[in-house]
Structure formats: C-alpha cells, structure tokens
Design a protein around this motif. Structure first.
Motif, short mmCIF file in Angstrom:
data_model
loop_
_atom_site.label_atom_id
_atom_site.label_comp_id
_atom_site.label_asym_id
_atom_site.label_seq_id
_atom_site.Cartn_x
_atom_site.Cartn_y
_atom_site.Cartn_z
N SER A 17 -14.73 1.42 -13.36
CA SER A 17 -14.69 0.27 -12.46
C SER A 17 -13.27 -0.15 -12.11
O SER A 17 -13.01 -0.64 -11.01
N ILE A 18 -12.32 0.05 -13.03
CA ILE A 18 -10.94 -0.38 -12.78
C ILE A 18 -10.30 0.48 -11.69
O ILE A 18 -9.77 -0.02 -10.70
N SER A 19 -10.35 1.81 -11.86
CA SER A 19 -9.74 2.69 -10.86
C SER A 19 -10.50 2.61 -9.54
O SER A 19 -9.90 2.67 -8.46
N LEU A 20 -11.82 2.48 -9.61
CA LEU A 20 -12.62 2.40 -8.40
C LEU A 20 -12.23 1.16 -7.58
O LEU A 20 -12.06 1.24 -6.36
N ARG A 21 -12.06 0.03 -8.26
CA ARG A 21 -11.68 -1.19 -7.54
C ARG A 21 -10.26 -1.08 -6.98
O ARG A 21 -9.99 -1.52 -5.86
N GLN A 22 -9.36 -0.51 -7.75
CA GLN A 22 -7.99 -0.32 -7.25
C GLN A 22 -7.99 0.52 -5.98
O GLN A 22 -7.28 0.20 -5.01
N ASN A 23 -8.78 1.56 -5.97
CA ASN A 23 -8.80 2.46 -4.82
C ASN A 23 -9.52 1.87 -3.62
O ASN A 23 -9.12 2.10 -2.47
N VAL A 24 -10.56 1.08 -3.87
CA VAL A 24 -11.25 0.46 -2.73
C VAL A 24 -10.34 -0.57 -2.08
O VAL A 24 -10.35 -0.75 -0.86
N ARG A 25 -9.52 -1.25 -2.87
CA ARG A 25 -8.53 -2.18 -2.31
C ARG A 25 -7.56 -1.44 -1.38
O ARG A 25 -7.29 -1.89 -0.27
N LYS A 26 -7.02 -0.33 -1.88
CA LYS A 26 -6.06 0.44 -1.10
C LYS A 26 -6.66 0.92 0.22
O LYS A 26 -6.01 0.86 1.27
N ILE A 27 -7.87 1.38 0.14
CA ILE A 27 -8.53 1.92 1.34
C ILE A 27 -8.82 0.82 2.34
O ILE A 27 -8.62 0.99 3.55
N MET A 28 -9.27 -0.34 1.88
CA MET A 28 -9.54 -1.46 2.77
C MET A 28 -8.25 -1.97 3.43
O MET A 28 -8.21 -2.27 4.63
N GLU A 29 -7.20 -2.08 2.64
CA GLU A 29 -5.93 -2.59 3.16
C GLU A 29 -5.30 -1.62 4.16
O GLU A 29 -4.48 -2.03 4.98
N ALA A 30 -5.67 -0.35 4.09
CA ALA A 30 -5.09 0.66 4.98
C ALA A 30 -5.82 0.78 6.31
O ALA A 30 -5.44 1.60 7.15
N LEU A 80 -8.77 -4.15 10.71
CA LEU A 80 -10.05 -4.54 10.15
C LEU A 80 -9.85 -5.43 8.93
O LEU A 80 -10.54 -6.44 8.75
N PHE A 81 -8.90 -5.07 8.08
CA PHE A 81 -8.64 -5.87 6.89
C PHE A 81 -8.15 -7.27 7.28
O PHE A 81 -8.55 -8.27 6.66
N LYS A 119 -10.07 -10.79 6.21
CA LYS A 119 -9.40 -11.89 5.51
C LYS A 119 -9.63 -13.22 6.22
O LYS A 119 -9.94 -14.23 5.59
N VAL A 120 -9.51 -13.20 7.54
CA VAL A 120 -9.72 -14.42 8.32
C VAL A 120 -11.16 -14.90 8.20
O VAL A 120 -11.43 -16.11 8.10
N SER A 121 -12.10 -13.97 8.18
CA SER A 121 -13.53 -14.32 8.15
C SER A 121 -14.03 -14.65 6.75
O SER A 121 -15.17 -15.11 6.59
N ALA A 166 -17.18 -10.46 4.13
CA ALA A 166 -15.74 -10.50 4.46
C ALA A 166 -14.93 -10.92 3.24
O ALA A 166 -13.84 -10.40 2.99
N TYR A 167 -15.47 -11.86 2.46
CA TYR A 167 -14.79 -12.29 1.23
C TYR A 167 -14.63 -11.11 0.27
O TYR A 167 -13.59 -10.97 -0.40
N GLU A 168 -15.64 -10.26 0.20
CA GLU A 168 -15.53 -9.09 -0.65
C GLU A 168 -14.39 -8.18 -0.21
O GLU A 168 -13.65 -7.65 -1.03
N TRP A 169 -14.25 -8.00 1.08
CA TRP A 169 -13.14 -7.20 1.59
C TRP A 169 -11.80 -7.84 1.21
O TRP A 169 -10.88 -7.14 0.77
N ALA A 170 -11.69 -9.12 1.39
CA ALA A 170 -10.42 -9.80 1.13
C ALA A 170 -10.07 -9.83 -0.35
O ALA A 170 -8.89 -9.89 -0.72
N SER A 171 -11.08 -9.77 -1.21
CA SER A 171 -10.87 -9.93 -2.65
C SER A 171 -11.00 -8.64 -3.44
O SER A 171 -10.95 -8.66 -4.68
#
Length: 354
Positions: free
Chosen positions: A146-159, A207-208, A212-214, A221-226
């Motif tokens: 779960s740790i690496s998966l969350r780190q990578n999903v953050r990177k992908i969303m932010e990109a 998209l990211f 964040k705005v939404s 959208a909160y899930e994406w931002a967080s």
C-alpha cells in the motif's frame, strides 16, 4: 501476495532485455483482473443501503448493468497497467500514460455494453490511475504494497496534463452524471458551457489542477488531491480488519461501505439534494450535506449496533436500505460505493485472496 510478488519479479528480471512482451501482458492482465473483480464484488455485496446490489435494482439501472460495466472496464485498465509498467521501466514518461484518454475510453467501453446510465464514472476515475500505479510498482519494487502503491498513484495523478483534463470532461459528459450544476468561478471549465474545452486550454489547467479545485465539493476529486486518502487510510484497512475478524467478505465490504459513509458524507447525495435549491455546485453541495447529515449518522449508529454481525444491526441496516430506496435514487450513496470499490482494488492489488 506471493503471486503478485512473483509477477513483479518477472518484470524486473526482464528490464535489461527491455521487458519481455509476454511478461508485460501477464502482469497487466493480473492488474486488470483485480480491477474487474473489485468492481464486481462491490456491487454484489449486500445490503449496501441505497445502492444497487444483488437483491435491489433501480427502475433504470439494474444489477446486471453494473456487472456488465465491471467486465467492460477491463481493456482500459489493462492498457493503463501496461503503460504504468513501461513507465517504471523508463520506456514511457508518466505524462505519456494518458490517464484522461484512458478514463474516457473506459466510459466509452462501459456505455457500449449496457444502456443503464452512469454506472462506472467514479470507479474509472479511481481505477485507471490505480492500474497504472500498480504497473509502475510491479516493475520497480519487490512486491505491491500500500505504501509504494500510494506513492506511485500520487506521482501519476500529479503528472496528468491539460489534454487529460479535456478527455475527462468529455467522459463526465458522455457518462451522463446526474446534477452536475454550474460553477461560479469564471476561470474554471463548466460542464454546462459549450466552451469547456477552450476554457481548459486558455487557463492551462491540468487534470490534477482541476481535481484539486473540485476537492472541496466532490469526494472523488478529494481522493485525487489527497493521494486516495479515504481509500488508503479508511477503506483498505477496514476491509482487512473486518475480513480478519469475521472471515466473511460480504460483511467486510458492507462494513467498509458503512464506515466510509459514516466518516465522509456522500457528495453525490449532497449534490443531488442541494442542486434543487441552487444551480451553483459549491453552494449546492454544502446545502445538501446539511440536509443529508442524518444519512452518515445512521450509518454510524448501525456500526455501533454491530452492523451485520448482530441481529439488531442487521435489522437496522435493512430498514436504512429501504428508507433510502423510497427516495427513488435521490438518496443513493454512489460516491461511497466508488470509494469502497477503490478500497477493494487496493486490497486485491496488495495480495488479498479469500
């Protein structure tokens, strides 16, 4: 967990050979199966109050529509997973995964297989980046956790890019999502405006950025931002804890649904209720949240009674389901179902087998 670690090892062993195509396909296929199974298990669990489930339909959307959509999202999650693997192997830039295009593709695939309305928009917004992140993790770490998966999903969303944003707005429009409302901020793209795509380009919003705005009025959208905070910190641990405690996957999924609903009031319900008072989405959700706070409080009280683990809790849960259903779909915690599905996918990716 052993199976997923083995898959990851096979990908890494092929890195110096530019990754064997058969290995890539096998890993992507495993991730796709996790996505399809998560979606199917979520809708099959019962009784999830106010939702379609195996013993309850809506007049226009049936259990079978959700099952069809759960299978139909397979090809795009497979593609997302494969691109995530290639990105982890340094053969593809993160922005080249094209998350937005794949979300739009998912909705197109789902729509081509049933006529039951919007069944998988929220799930697609979670499953596509999760599939890519799982692929990325498989190619870079010993096993998916779960740790690496969350780190990578953050990177992908932010990109994600401006183009991704345009595709997602098309997906939302074609999915036929209910009670979208209007925005009061002139620099934000409004789905009720025919100039939406032009607005996205002019204001250079990725998209990211838009998620964040939404995030103040929409839980997806909160899930994406967080970085999928609700799924990773509430949903996933609840599934594991409840399954270990009861040995019953249906109990675990229903209790996860109730736990999320009790802690995070459903913004889909709030939007539909509030839009009756104002066309502006930010105000509508706030109005709706106040009007439907009792929904989250009832979910909390059912859990305190023991939920499906007690006769009293079970009776209260069925009463709650019937009460929400009397509103004819207006009190359908659809976002909570999406978050439950996302939590299930994380659990399956991290090795859950039952």
């Amino acid at each position: 967990m052993i199976e997923l670690a083995y898959e990851a090892a096979r990908v890494r062993s092929s890195m110096n050979q530019y990754a064997n195509e058969e290995n890539l396909q096998q890993c992507a296929h495993t991730i796709m199966q996790c996505a399809q199974l998560a979606a199917a298990l979520e809708v099959s669990s019962w009784p999830k109050p106010g939702n379609v489930h195996r013993t309850a339909d809506f007049s226009d959307t049936k259990f079978e529509h959700f099952i069809a959509g759960s299978i139909a999202l397979g090809p795009s999650t497979h593609k997302a997973a494969k691109r995530g693997i290639l990105s982890g192997l340094k053969r593809l830039e993160l922005k080249e995964i094209e998350i937005g295009r794949l979300i739009k593709e998912t909705i197109d695939n789902v729509n081509s297989w049933h006529h039951g309305g919007n069944t998988h928009l929220g799930i697609s917004l979670l499953f596509i980046p999760l599939s890519s992140a799982a692929g990325f993790s498989m190619s870079t770490v010993e096993k998916i956790d779960s740790i690496s998966l969350r780190q990578n999903v953050r990177k992908i969303m932010e990109a994600t890019s401006i183009t991704d944003a345009g595709y997602v707005y098309e997906a939302i429009s074609s999915a036929g999502s209910a009670a979208l409302g209007r925005l009061q901020q002139p620099d934000l793209p409004d789905l009720s405006d025919q100039e939406t795509q032009k607005n996205i380009q002019i204001n250079q919003r990725t998209l990211f950025d838009l998620m964040k705005v939404s995030s103040g009025w929409d839980n997806i959208a909160y899930e994406w931002a967080s970085g999928l905070e609700i799924c990773f910190e509430t949903g996933y641990p609840t599934i594991i804890t409840q399954l270990n405690e009861t040995g019953n996957l249906n109990f675990a999924i229903v209790h996860t649904f109730l736990t999320i609903l009790s802690k995070f009031p459903d913004t889909f319900i709030a939007r539909k209720m509030g839009i009756k008072k104002t066309p502006f989405i930010e105000e509508a959700v706030q109005i709706g949240l106040k009007a439907t706070n009792w929904v989250s409080e009832t979910a909390k009280s059912i859990l305190m009674m023991g939920g499906l683990k007690s006769q009293k809790g079970t009776r209260k849960l069925w009463d709650f389901d019937n009460k929400l259903r009397l509103a004819g779909g207006e009190l359908n915690p659809g976002t909570t179902a999406d978050l439950t599905a996302g939590s299930l996918m994380i659990a399956l990716l991290c090795g859950l087998r039952y």
